[in-house]
Design a protein around this motif. Structure first.
Motif, PDB file in Angstrom:
ATOM      1  N   CYS A  57      35.975  32.301  25.395  1.00 43.23           N
ATOM      2  CA  CYS A  57      36.640  32.299  26.688  1.00 43.23           C
ATOM      3  C   CYS A  57      38.098  32.658  26.452  1.00 43.23           C
ATOM      4  O   CYS A  57      38.794  31.971  25.707  1.00 43.23           O
ATOM      5  CB  CYS A  57      36.513  30.940  27.369  1.00 43.23           C
ATOM      6  SG  CYS A  57      37.225  30.906  29.008  1.00 43.23           S
ATOM      7  N   TRP A  58      38.532  33.738  27.072  1.00 46.57           N
ATOM      8  CA  TRP A  58      39.891  34.213  26.949  1.00 46.57           C
ATOM      9  C   TRP A  58      40.589  33.949  28.269  1.00 46.57           C
ATOM     10  O   TRP A  58      40.203  34.486  29.295  1.00 46.57           O
ATOM     11  CB  TRP A  58      39.873  35.696  26.630  1.00 46.57           C
ATOM     12  CG  TRP A  58      41.171  36.320  26.300  1.00 46.57           C
ATOM     13  CD1 TRP A  58      42.393  35.735  26.258  1.00 46.57           C
ATOM     14  CD2 TRP A  58      41.376  37.686  25.947  1.00 46.57           C
ATOM     15  NE1 TRP A  58      43.347  36.646  25.897  1.00 46.57           N
ATOM     16  CE2 TRP A  58      42.744  37.856  25.707  1.00 46.57           C
ATOM     17  CE3 TRP A  58      40.538  38.774  25.819  1.00 46.57           C
ATOM     18  CZ2 TRP A  58      43.299  39.077  25.344  1.00 46.57           C
ATOM     19  CZ3 TRP A  58      41.081  39.983  25.461  1.00 46.57           C
ATOM     20  CH2 TRP A  58      42.439  40.127  25.218  1.00 46.57           C
ATOM     21  N   HIS A  59      41.614  33.107  28.251  1.00 45.07           N
ATOM     22  CA  HIS A  59      42.373  32.773  29.450  1.00 45.07           C
ATOM     23  C   HIS A  59      43.454  33.831  29.646  1.00 45.07           C
ATOM     24  O   HIS A  59      44.407  33.904  28.882  1.00 45.07           O
ATOM     25  CB  HIS A  59      42.993  31.384  29.315  1.00 45.07           C
ATOM     26  CG  HIS A  59      41.975  30.310  29.191  1.00 45.07           C
ATOM     27  ND1 HIS A  59      41.397  29.712  30.273  1.00 45.07           N
ATOM     28  CD2 HIS A  59      41.396  29.758  28.109  1.00 45.07           C
ATOM     29  CE1 HIS A  59      40.527  28.820  29.871  1.00 45.07           C
ATOM     30  NE2 HIS A  59      40.496  28.829  28.550  1.00 45.07           N
ATOM     31  N   LEU A  60      43.289  34.631  30.689  1.00 40.86           N
ATOM     32  CA  LEU A  60      44.220  35.716  30.984  1.00 40.86           C
ATOM     33  C   LEU A  60      45.244  35.258  32.013  1.00 40.86           C
ATOM     34  O   LEU A  60      45.098  34.192  32.614  1.00 40.86           O
ATOM     35  CB  LEU A  60      43.432  36.927  31.491  1.00 40.86           C
ATOM     36  CG  LEU A  60      42.463  37.516  30.463  1.00 40.86           C
ATOM     37  CD1 LEU A  60      41.480  38.445  31.135  1.00 40.86           C
ATOM     38  CD2 LEU A  60      43.220  38.242  29.390  1.00 40.86           C
ATOM     39  N   PRO A  61      46.290  36.051  32.261  1.00 39.02           N
ATOM     40  CA  PRO A  61      47.315  35.647  33.224  1.00 39.02           C
ATOM     41  C   PRO A  61      46.772  35.503  34.641  1.00 39.02           C
ATOM     42  O   PRO A  61      45.763  36.107  35.001  1.00 39.02           O
ATOM     43  CB  PRO A  61      48.341  36.775  33.165  1.00 39.02           C
ATOM     44  CG  PRO A  61      47.926  37.693  32.103  1.00 39.02           C
ATOM     45  CD  PRO A  61      46.593  37.297  31.599  1.00 39.02           C
ATOM     46  N   MET A  62      47.458  34.716  35.428  1.00 33.94           N
ATOM     47  CA  MET A  62      47.185  34.510  36.855  1.00 33.94           C
ATOM     48  C   MET A  62      45.786  33.957  37.114  1.00 33.94           C
ATOM     49  O   MET A  62      45.114  34.345  38.066  1.00 33.94           O
ATOM     50  CB  MET A  62      47.418  35.803  37.642  1.00 33.94           C
ATOM     51  CG  MET A  62      48.857  36.264  37.513  1.00 33.94           C
ATOM     52  SD  MET A  62      49.388  37.644  38.512  1.00 33.94           S
ATOM     53  CE  MET A  62      48.048  38.735  38.626  1.00 33.94           C
ATOM     54  N   GLY A  63      45.292  33.072  36.257  1.00 34.62           N
ATOM     55  CA  GLY A  63      44.018  32.403  36.490  1.00 34.62           C
ATOM     56  C   GLY A  63      42.782  33.203  36.165  1.00 34.62           C
ATOM     57  O   GLY A  63      41.677  32.787  36.503  1.00 34.62           O
ATOM     58  N   TRP A  95      38.118  36.182  38.456  1.00 29.88           N
ATOM     59  CA  TRP A  95      39.453  35.921  38.984  1.00 29.88           C
ATOM     60  C   TRP A  95      39.277  35.437  40.409  1.00 29.88           C
ATOM     61  O   TRP A  95      39.046  36.225  41.308  1.00 29.88           O
ATOM     62  CB  TRP A  95      40.314  37.162  38.937  1.00 29.88           C
ATOM     63  CG  TRP A  95      41.739  36.938  39.347  1.00 29.88           C
ATOM     64  CD1 TRP A  95      42.432  35.775  39.327  1.00 29.88           C
ATOM     65  CD2 TRP A  95      42.639  37.926  39.820  1.00 29.88           C
ATOM     66  NE1 TRP A  95      43.714  35.977  39.746  1.00 29.88           N
ATOM     67  CE2 TRP A  95      43.872  37.300  40.060  1.00 29.88           C
ATOM     68  CE3 TRP A  95      42.539  39.287  40.063  1.00 29.88           C
ATOM     69  CZ2 TRP A  95      44.984  37.965  40.531  1.00 29.88           C
ATOM     70  CZ3 TRP A  95      43.651  39.951  40.523  1.00 29.88           C
ATOM     71  CH2 TRP A  95      44.853  39.296  40.754  1.00 29.88           C
ATOM     72  N   GLY A  96      39.313  34.121  40.575  1.00 26.30           N
ATOM     73  CA  GLY A  96      39.054  33.530  41.892  1.00 26.30           C
ATOM     74  C   GLY A  96      37.614  33.803  42.299  1.00 26.30           C
ATOM     75  O   GLY A  96      36.677  33.458  41.586  1.00 26.30           O
ATOM     76  N   SER A  97      37.430  34.471  43.452  1.00 28.52           N
ATOM     77  CA  SER A  97      36.075  34.789  43.906  1.00 28.52           C
ATOM     78  C   SER A  97      35.605  36.146  43.408  1.00 28.52           C
ATOM     79  O   SER A  97      34.435  36.496  43.585  1.00 28.52           O
ATOM     80  CB  SER A  97      36.019  34.751  45.440  1.00 28.52           C
ATOM     81  OG  SER A  97      36.877  35.744  45.971  1.00 28.52           O
ATOM     82  N   LEU A  98      36.489  36.931  42.775  1.00 30.00           N
ATOM     83  CA  LEU A  98      36.094  38.219  42.215  1.00 30.00           C
ATOM     84  C   LEU A  98      35.403  37.999  40.873  1.00 30.00           C
ATOM     85  O   LEU A  98      35.844  37.193  40.074  1.00 30.00           O
ATOM     86  CB  LEU A  98      37.310  39.120  42.018  1.00 30.00           C
ATOM     87  CG  LEU A  98      38.077  39.507  43.274  1.00 30.00           C
ATOM     88  CD1 LEU A  98      39.325  40.275  42.881  1.00 30.00           C
ATOM     89  CD2 LEU A  98      37.212  40.348  44.182  1.00 30.00           C
ATOM     90  N   SER A  99      34.344  38.746  40.651  1.00 27.45           N
ATOM     91  CA  SER A  99      33.578  38.562  39.422  1.00 27.45           C
ATOM     92  C   SER A  99      32.964  39.888  39.008  1.00 27.45           C
ATOM     93  O   SER A  99      32.547  40.691  39.845  1.00 27.45           O
ATOM     94  CB  SER A  99      32.488  37.523  39.682  1.00 27.45           C
ATOM     95  OG  SER A  99      31.685  37.369  38.561  1.00 27.45           O
ATOM     96  N   ARG A 100      32.908  40.132  37.707  1.00 24.63           N
ATOM     97  CA  ARG A 100      32.306  41.338  37.146  1.00 24.63           C
ATOM     98  C   ARG A 100      31.641  40.960  35.838  1.00 24.63           C
ATOM     99  O   ARG A 100      32.177  40.162  35.070  1.00 24.63           O
ATOM    100  CB  ARG A 100      33.440  42.297  36.871  1.00 24.63           C
ATOM    101  CG  ARG A 100      33.318  43.696  36.975  1.00 24.63           C
ATOM    102  CD  ARG A 100      32.987  44.229  38.284  1.00 24.63           C
ATOM    103  NE  ARG A 100      32.706  45.627  38.040  1.00 24.63           N
ATOM    104  CZ  ARG A 100      32.031  46.360  38.826  1.00 24.63           C
ATOM    105  NH1 ARG A 100      31.573  45.879  39.927  1.00 24.63           N
ATOM    106  NH2 ARG A 100      31.806  47.604  38.549  1.00 24.63           N
ATOM    107  N   HIS A 101      30.476  41.511  35.550  1.00 24.23           N
ATOM    108  CA  HIS A 101      29.839  41.243  34.270  1.00 24.23           C
ATOM    109  C   HIS A 101      29.136  42.503  33.773  1.00 24.23           C
ATOM    110  O   HIS A 101      28.864  43.426  34.536  1.00 24.23           O
ATOM    111  CB  HIS A 101      28.851  40.076  34.367  1.00 24.23           C
ATOM    112  CG  HIS A 101      27.678  40.345  35.245  1.00 24.23           C
ATOM    113  ND1 HIS A 101      27.776  40.507  36.601  1.00 24.23           N
ATOM    114  CD2 HIS A 101      26.369  40.509  34.951  1.00 24.23           C
ATOM    115  CE1 HIS A 101      26.576  40.750  37.115  1.00 24.23           C
ATOM    116  NE2 HIS A 101      25.721  40.755  36.135  1.00 24.23           N
ATOM    117  N   GLY A 102      28.878  42.520  32.467  1.00 29.50           N
ATOM    118  CA  GLY A 102      28.231  43.681  31.867  1.00 29.50           C
ATOM    119  C   GLY A 102      27.780  43.389  30.449  1.00 29.50           C
ATOM    120  O   GLY A 102      28.026  42.323  29.902  1.00 29.50           O
TER     121      GLY A 102
END
Length: 180
Positions: free
Chosen positions: A41-47, A61-68
């Motif tokens: 788990c990599w914690h990136l800026p701005m949550g 990022w909040g409600s945005l999500s992407r996976h692959g």
């Protein structure tokens, strides 16, 4: 107007990555005869969070999500004979990483008891915060363990070695495609 806002957001993310210390949490689990299972788990800026494992990645990022899934290599795999070419770049990247904490441990066993005894001497030379997590056994061959590592690194110091390694990997894959 929207393009300039997007550019400003992108530049602030890149600047934050380069200047802000990055945190990476890696968890691992390995049985004696099983494969190595890992996730990070990599914690990136701005949550933002980027979760990775051996099967793929998931960004949130909040409600945005992407996976692959990770890309597959076309026409071949990286063989052990390729590794010496990448060691200098991997060592440069490794020098930038700072191990902040380690929970869990590793148990290692060798086929020859003499090698196990030599490794006891090497483990004694490690700092106590690392050596307390490594155990040697004379009864089994291989390794097993589970735990988590907390690693921190400055993004700007990883940029050069990461680009060099990426260039080498790209050249190797490009030459492999040419041969096919």
């Amino acid at each position: 107007m929207a393009g300039s806002l997007f550019g400003l957001l992108l530049m602030s993310l890149v600047g934050t990555f380069l200047l802000w210390p990055q945190r990476l949490i890696l968890r691992y689990r390995k049985t004696w005869m099983g494969p190595l299972g890992w996730r990070g788990c990599w914690h990136l800026p701005m949550g933002q969070r980027l979760r990775v494992n051996r099967h793929g990645w998931h960004w949130r990022w909040g409600s945005l999500s992407r996976h692959g899934r990770w890309p597959t290599r076309m026409g071949g795999r990286c063989s052990p004979t390729d590794w010496p070419r990448y060691w200098p770049y991997l060592l440069d990247i490794g020098k930038q990483l700072s191990l902040k904490s380690w929970q869990g441990g590793v148990e290692i066993g060798f086929a020859d008891p003499a090698v196990t005894g030599q490794c006891l001497g090497l483990i004694a030379a490690l700092p106590p915060q690392w050596s307390q997590h490594i155990r040697l056994t004379f009864t089994r061959v291989g390794w097993q363990g589970q735990g988590s590592l907390f690693i921190q690194f400055p993004g700007w110091r990883m940029l050069g070695p990461g680009l060099k390694l990426g260039w080498q990997l790209w050249q190797a894959s490009h030459q492999l495609r040419k041969r096919l």
